[in-house]
Motif scaffolding. Sequence first.
Motif, mmCIF file in Angstrom:
data_model
loop_
_atom_site.group_PDB
_atom_site.id
_atom_site.type_symbol
_atom_site.label_atom_id
_atom_site.label_comp_id
_atom_site.label_asym_id
_atom_site.label_seq_id
_atom_site.Cartn_x
_atom_site.Cartn_y
_atom_site.Cartn_z
ATOM 1 N N GLU A 10 -82.157 6.735 17.469
ATOM 2 C CA GLU A 10 -82.432 7.540 18.844
ATOM 3 C C GLU A 10 -82.195 6.701 19.953
ATOM 4 O OE1 GLU A 10 -85.679 10.088 18.555
ATOM 5 O OE2 GLU A 10 -85.320 11.199 17.070
ATOM 6 N N ASP A 11 -81.874 7.274 21.069
ATOM 7 C CA ASP A 11 -81.722 6.408 22.364
ATOM 8 C C ASP A 11 -83.211 5.953 22.288
ATOM 9 O OD1 ASP A 11 -79.353 7.569 22.685
ATOM 10 O OD2 ASP A 11 -79.973 8.937 24.003
ATOM 11 N N ARG A 91 -79.714 11.323 21.038
ATOM 12 C CA ARG A 91 -78.735 10.546 20.881
ATOM 13 C C ARG A 91 -77.543 10.846 21.799
ATOM 14 N NH1 ARG A 91 -81.050 11.546 15.863
ATOM 15 N NH2 ARG A 91 -81.452 9.696 14.956
#
Length: 110
Positions: A10-11, A91
């Motif tokens: 994930e970011d 994301r």
Amino acid sequence: MEHFDQYEPEDGQPDSEALSRIADLSLNQIQAMDAALLAAADIRWRKVAFLVATAMNGPAHVPGIPDVYYAQRVRALVANGSLAAQGFLSRMRYSEVRIAGGGESGNYSI
């Protein structure tokens, strides 16, 4: 639904220095960032990463503010109904947005 954990995490979250700069943003600066993100959006689906890159290369960019903050602002614009989303909003490379009201709202997860 395929899980992307094996491909890309994930970011990330902003580091402490970036969080300090984010906390110092004025309401006008945040609104300018949101306007830049909305200006990069279209009635057709566009990658969140595209919107973020476009906004970060425009006049509303504040040095030291990371891309993940812009991605958070995209999620806020989806939450308030300004943008419709599909994909994984956590994301930015695996999610797309468009101007809300362009038909079906899409499916997304955070």
